[in-house]
Write an enzyme that holds these catalytic residues in place. Structure first.
Site, PDB file in Angstrom:
ATOM      1  N   GLY A  14      65.441  17.909  -7.139  1.00 36.57           N
ATOM      2  CA  GLY A  14      66.810  17.095  -6.855  1.00 36.57           C
ATOM      3  C   GLY A  14      66.987  15.943  -7.813  1.00 36.57           C
ATOM      4  N   ALA A  17      69.145  14.211 -11.829  1.00 34.65           N
ATOM      5  CA  ALA A  17      69.177  15.348 -12.742  1.00 34.65           C
ATOM      6  C   ALA A  17      69.434  16.555 -11.879  1.00 34.65           C
ATOM      7  CB  ALA A  17      67.768  15.674 -13.415  1.00 34.65           C
ATOM      8  N   SER A  40      62.139  18.622  -2.392  1.00 35.97           N
ATOM      9  CA  SER A  40      61.228  18.202  -1.121  1.00 35.97           C
ATOM     10  C   SER A  40      61.610  16.486  -0.869  1.00 35.97           C
ATOM     11  CB  SER A  40      59.829  18.428  -1.474  1.00 35.97           C
ATOM     12  OG  SER A  40      59.171  17.754  -0.390  1.00 35.97           O
ATOM     13  N   VAL A  48      64.376   5.686 -13.093  1.00 38.76           N
ATOM     14  CA  VAL A  48      63.983   4.449 -14.077  1.00 38.76           C
ATOM     15  C   VAL A  48      65.282   3.526 -14.264  1.00 38.76           C
ATOM     16  CG1 VAL A  48      63.283   3.860 -16.420  1.00 38.76           C
ATOM     17  CG2 VAL A  48      62.006   5.671 -15.179  1.00 38.76           C
ATOM     18  N   LYS A  79      79.923  -2.243 -16.453  1.00 37.20           N
ATOM     19  CA  LYS A  79      79.256  -2.807 -17.435  1.00 37.20           C
ATOM     20  C   LYS A  79      79.699  -2.619 -19.032  1.00 37.20           C
ATOM     21  CE  LYS A  79      74.839  -0.852 -19.946  1.00 37.20           C
ATOM     22  NZ  LYS A  79      73.974  -0.064 -20.010  1.00 37.20           N
ATOM     23  N   VAL A 187      57.250  23.677  -4.199  1.00 34.67           N
ATOM     24  CA  VAL A 187      56.786  24.856  -4.947  1.00 34.67           C
ATOM     25  C   VAL A 187      55.387  25.040  -5.027  1.00 34.67           C
ATOM     26  CG1 VAL A 187      57.216  26.192  -7.151  1.00 34.67           C
ATOM     27  CG2 VAL A 187      58.995  24.857  -6.404  1.00 34.67           C
ATOM     28  N   LEU A 335      63.936  14.434 -16.917  1.00 32.11           N
ATOM     29  CA  LEU A 335      62.622  14.013 -17.528  1.00 32.11           C
ATOM     30  C   LEU A 335      61.835  15.283 -17.666  1.00 32.11           C
ATOM     31  CD1 LEU A 335      62.147  11.276 -14.874  1.00 32.11           C
ATOM     32  CD2 LEU A 335      62.766  11.358 -17.233  1.00 32.11           C
ATOM     33  N   THR A 346      70.168   5.683 -21.928  1.00 35.67           N
ATOM     34  CA  THR A 346      70.853   7.075 -22.172  1.00 35.67           C
ATOM     35  C   THR A 346      70.017   8.061 -21.221  1.00 35.67           C
ATOM     36  OG1 THR A 346      68.824   6.894 -23.880  1.00 35.67           O
ATOM     37  CG2 THR A 346      71.103   6.548 -24.825  1.00 35.67           C
ATOM     38  N   ILE A 348      70.544   9.130 -18.004  1.00 36.58           N
ATOM     39  CA  ILE A 348      71.587   9.611 -17.440  1.00 36.58           C
ATOM     40  C   ILE A 348      72.708  10.438 -18.462  1.00 36.58           C
ATOM     41  CG2 ILE A 348      73.514   9.530 -15.764  1.00 36.58           C
ATOM     42  CD1 ILE A 348      72.045   7.592 -14.012  1.00 36.58           C
TER      43      ILE A 348
END
Length: 507
Positions: A14, A17, A40, A48, A79, A187, A335, A346, A348
């Site tokens: 989840g 991402a 989970s 981050v 921003k 998993v 990630l 960068t 997201i």
């Protein structure tokens, strides 16, 4: 071997991402796909970065999200760019803005006219004296502005700061409302087809099995599906981006909510500051080869502008990317596909760009090798382009006050970056790739901000007389000053349109 039609999409993991992926697929392919996300609560997310770049506005637009509702739900702020402090040398600072500086004339970029002026007068102003974004940031102002008056000068380009965990929950509500099924579980094993090698199902602790036709790996640095199960290797880029640790800590909100992120270079690495409505996000990115975790924590806490609200949380990473991003019937998003530190916000963007690309190339059935190859090519190119832009910040510096900065200044950099540096230093021109995420204006601002003054400028900038150039520059300053003066303060804008909690904003 002919593959059946892709009807069931399984997203494993989840966080930001996973839920961006689920929301986008539900919005654009939800009518023909059954979508299930497995996550989970026991597995934490990295989160981050809480700062973004303007491309997120396109994502929110595709999803049909209301901007004000989104910002209220995530305690978000606006921003205009990133302020870099002490990077080119100690005592220096500049704002990498999302907008242009000045205004182009014809086919000649503004910075060439500025360079001509700077070379002819010791009293010439700096490039950022002609920046609408810089002046608005300096005065902590924000408002919607497409153009400056009736001119061709572009208005304020912006992105957001927000609480990443709240953003994931916001998108979870969105995705579930459009038919995505969420399954709680960890998993335990992954099953593969003996002939094709494709993933066929995952089994959760407790025995629940989740089968699917296509799988998306959003399991973070572990890369459970693409890395561990399918054995896709990892390209380590730490020789160019040596930071491999981060400490993150929230602190109390800033007295004045400035509309920009701050990145302050330290003796090793750098420290971020991200203003939200309810708190401030802070972190220290550093290299374990040059600094201990204890010293990094001391640096982080000593550099806070407001009182810490928790203990620093450690994050370990290796900059780089997977050898491929899509293998068999599995693509990695976030990630699990690679990591480029959050210096230019960068993280997201890479999630949303990969999701967008995957949707564009998503297979219906049969042999997907051509789509897979194209996806991997474009993702690889994007990682390289962003990598070079980040390396620029570290390598192009006058700092030699620590072993870390001496290493960065003297390290060999990719040939693709070496060419861009040489071209700009000689002529002020940008050797930008057509599909590069960062525009010419971004490369110009960072190269100048890091201390590269071009030796020359585009000769077409000589087409106007010196008096005309001086008048043009003076008029720009007047236009920008008037435009910024008409804007509300950032806090007033938030209070009027999207307060997460009105009591948090100054009266």
């Amino acid at each position: 071997m002919d593959r059946p039609e892709v009807k069931k999409l399984v997203i494993v993991g989840g966080g930001t991402a996973g839920w961006i992926t689920a929301a986008a697929f539900a919005r654009l392919l939800g009518e023909r796909l059954t979508i299930e996300l497995v996550e989970s609560e026991a597995i934490g997310t990295v989160g981050v970065g809480e700062a973004t770049i303007p491309q997120i506005i396109r994502l929110n637009g595709i999803l049909g999200l209301d901007e004000n509702a989104f910002l209220r739900a995530t305690s978000g702020t606006f921003k205009l760019g990133i302020e870099f402090v002490d990077w080119g040398r100690k005592g220096s600072s500049y704002l990498h803005t999302f907008g242009d500086t000045g205004m182009n004339l014809g086919n000649v970029a503004f910075h060439h006219y500025w360079r001509r002026s700077a070379g002819s007068s010791p009293q010439a102003k700096g490039l950022w004296d002609y920046s609408l974004h810089q002046m608005a940031a300096d005065q902590a102002r924000f408002g919607k502005m497409d153009r400056v008056g009736n001119t061709a000068m572009t208005g304020l380009a912006y992105a957001y700061h927000f609480d990443a965990s709240r953003y994931a929950l916001f998108l979870r509500d969105y995705a579930e409302g459009r038919g995505v099924t969420r399954t709680e579980g960890i998993v335990e094993s992954v099953a593969r087809d003996g002939e094709s090698g494709d993933i066929t199902a995952i089994t959760l602790k407790g025995g629940t099995q989740v089968a699917g036709d296509f799988f998306i790996d959003c399991t973070g640095f572990r890369s459970l599906l693409l890395g561990e199960t399918l054995g896709v290797g990892y390209q380590d880029w730490s020789k160019w981006l040596p930071c491999d640790r981060a400490l993150a800590v929230p602190s109390e909100r800033l007295p004045t909510l400035v509309p920009y992120t701050r990145a302050t270079a330290k003796d090793v690495g750098w420290q971020w500051r991200i203003p939200l409505q309810h708190r401030t996000g802070n972190g220290h990115v550093y290299s374990s080869g040059f600094k201990s975790d204890e010293a990094a924590a001391d640096t982080l806490l000593a550099g806070l502008d407001t009182k810490a609200l928790a203990d620093p949380r450690p994050i370990r990473f290796t900059t780089g990317r997977r050898e491929t991003f899509w293998a068999h019937n599995c693509a990695a998003i976030g990630l699990s596909s690679g990591f480029l530190e959050p210096l230019e916000s960068t993280s997201i963007h890479l999630i949303q760009s990969h999701v967008s690309r995957l949707i564009q190339l998503f297979p219906r059935a049969g042999d997907a090798s051509a789509m897979r190859d194209e996806y991997n090519r474009r993702c690889a190119d994007e990682f390289v382009q962003i990598r070079d832009f980040l390396v620029l910040h570290y390598h192009q510096t006058e700092r030699e006050d620590s072993e870390f900065w001496r290493y960065c200044k003297n390290m060999e950099v990719p040939d693709s970056l070496t060419h861009k540096l040489a071209l700009f230093a000689a002529s002020g021109r940008i050797g930008r790739d057509v599909d590069d995420l960062f525009r010419d204006a971004s490369w110009v601002q960072v190269m100048l901000g890091q201390g590269i003054m071009p030796a020359d400028y585009d000769p077409m900038a000589d087409q106007i007389a010196p008096a005309q150039l001086a008048e043009f520059l003076a008029n720009l300053r007047t236009l920008i000053t008037r435009a910024v003066g008409s804007l509300p303060t950032h806090e007033d804008y938030l209070r009027l349109h999207c307060p997460a909690d009105p009591s948090l904003l100054a009266a």
